[in-house]
Motif scaffolding. Structure first.
Motif, short mmCIF file in Angstrom:
data_model
loop_
_atom_site.label_atom_id
_atom_site.label_comp_id
_atom_site.label_asym_id
_atom_site.label_seq_id
_atom_site.Cartn_x
_atom_site.Cartn_y
_atom_site.Cartn_z
N MET A 21 -54.58 17.52 -32.24
CA MET A 21 -54.21 16.55 -31.22
C MET A 21 -53.90 15.20 -31.87
O MET A 21 -52.86 14.59 -31.62
N LEU A 25 -50.55 12.77 -31.76
CA LEU A 25 -50.57 11.45 -31.14
C LEU A 25 -50.10 10.38 -32.12
O LEU A 25 -49.39 9.44 -31.72
N PRO A 36 -57.80 7.41 -29.20
CA PRO A 36 -56.91 8.42 -28.62
C PRO A 36 -57.23 8.67 -27.15
O PRO A 36 -56.33 8.95 -26.36
N GLU A 37 -58.52 8.59 -26.79
CA GLU A 37 -58.93 8.89 -25.42
C GLU A 37 -58.34 7.90 -24.41
O GLU A 37 -58.11 8.26 -23.25
N ASN A 40 -55.28 8.84 -22.40
CA ASN A 40 -55.36 9.71 -21.22
C ASN A 40 -55.01 8.96 -19.94
O ASN A 40 -54.54 9.58 -18.97
N ILE A 47 -49.74 12.73 -23.60
CA ILE A 47 -50.81 13.73 -23.76
C ILE A 47 -50.34 15.07 -23.21
O ILE A 47 -50.49 16.12 -23.85
N HIS A 51 -49.89 18.98 -25.03
CA HIS A 51 -50.39 20.25 -24.50
C HIS A 51 -49.24 21.22 -24.23
O HIS A 51 -49.32 22.41 -24.56
N THR A 64 -58.80 19.60 -24.68
CA THR A 64 -58.55 18.29 -24.08
C THR A 64 -58.56 17.18 -25.13
O THR A 64 -59.18 17.30 -26.18
N ASN A 65 -57.89 16.09 -24.81
CA ASN A 65 -57.88 14.91 -25.69
C ASN A 65 -59.14 14.09 -25.43
O ASN A 65 -59.10 13.00 -24.87
N ALA A 90 -58.70 13.36 -19.22
CA ALA A 90 -58.31 14.31 -20.27
C ALA A 90 -58.26 15.73 -19.74
O ALA A 90 -57.32 16.49 -20.00
#
Length: 295
Positions: A21, A25, A36-37, A40, A47, A51, A64-65, A90
């Motif tokens: 991931m 990103l 990174p979160e 979301n 994001i 996926h 999930t991120n 996420a």
């Protein structure tokens, strides 16, 4: 199409997991040191595109991120108070992409380490770690994940804290756990593959194994040792795409899709059933893995 990890494993065939991931990103503009979160909620379209790329490449499991989504780790970005929000977002993003395709895709809620040592070696108490992981697990389940995926762990006590949290807040949701064996075949805390398999097996996880580390060769050896020690446990292999070298300040990994295809075939022969990739990998790597694992 909604399915369960149990159904995928019951088929007895290899199950393809997604790839890195963070790698994707960074290619989309995430800056070094940023959270990174946070993307979301700030860049949900990016994001979802990651996926979608992995699903189109053949991934049957997407994570999930939320790798650094526990409040202890988020505190380094002054985001501890937004842990529930970021993890729920996420999960919803991954869920939306999984539900948008006709083939079965499982959503795993990624739960990485806190980044701190647990007491008595560090300042983080076991109870506080459980609380942080419980908050994250609860949010991921509320967002719609199918399985809670504890990954890249080095300390069995931290795994126990995360697993305890998962069982507290969502006892009906299956758990997968992987550790990283990046120190001469052991984790940074000295855990061997055999000890990891024995201990994690006692937790009752649905599958376990290894991710990240020093590339395919290392994880192939780990899986071989785990299979010898526990012939009936579903094993997970998610190797980095080789080893990194710096190019203009960016880590570039040296394993091509063809190299990762060979790794997928070998690690399957060693006994892994869930096979994907980690740092440095892209949809091209996962596409090659999926093709290599076809009957």
């Amino acid at each position: 199409m909604h399915t369960t990890l149990q159904d995928l494993l019951a088929a007895g065939t290899p199950v393809v997991a997604d790839g890195g991931m963070g790698t994707m990103l960074f290619s989309l503009g995430l800056e070094q040191g940023a959270s990174p979160e946070l993307w979301n909620v700030d860049h949900p379209d990016r994001i979802r595109s990651v996926h979608r790329g992995y699903i189109e490449a053949g991934a049957q499991i997407i994570l999930t991120n939320s790798f650094g989504g526990n409040r202890v780790r988020l505190d380094t970005h002054d985001l501890a108070g937004r842990a529930a929000e970021l993890n729920t977002a996420a999960a919803r993003l991954a869920r939306a992409e999984a539900d948008a395709v006709p083939q079965p895709v499982v959503v795993g809620g990624s739960m990485g380490p806190t980044g701190q040592m647990l007491a008595p070696m560090g300042a983080l108490s076991f109870e506080d770690a459980v609380d942080a992981f419980a908050e994250q697990a609860r949010a991921l389940v509320e967002g719609g994940v199918d399985v809670l995926w504890i990954e890249t762990m080095s300390d069995l006590e931290e795994v126990r804290a995360a697993h305890t949290a998962c069982r507290q807040v969502a006892p009906e949701v299956p758990v997968v756990t992987t550790m990283t064996f990046d120190t001469k075949g052991r984790t940074m805390m000295g855990v061997t593959p055999e000890r990891a398999l024995s201990t994690l097996g006692e937790f009752g996880v649905i599958a376990l194994g290894a991710n990240c580390g020093n590339g395919p060769d290392e994880i192939e050896g780990v899986i071989e040792k785990m299979r010898a020690a526990g012939p009936d446990v579903p094993l997970v292999a998610k190797a980095n795409a080789g080893l990194p070298h710096m190019v203009d300040g960016v880590a570039v990994y040296d394993a091509t899709p063809d190299v990762m295809a060979g790794y997928a075939r070998r690690v399957r022969e060693h006994g892994a059933q869930i096979i994907g990739a980690c740092c440095g990998s892209t949809p091209d790597h996962i596409r090659a893995i999926a093709q290599a694992l076809k009957p």
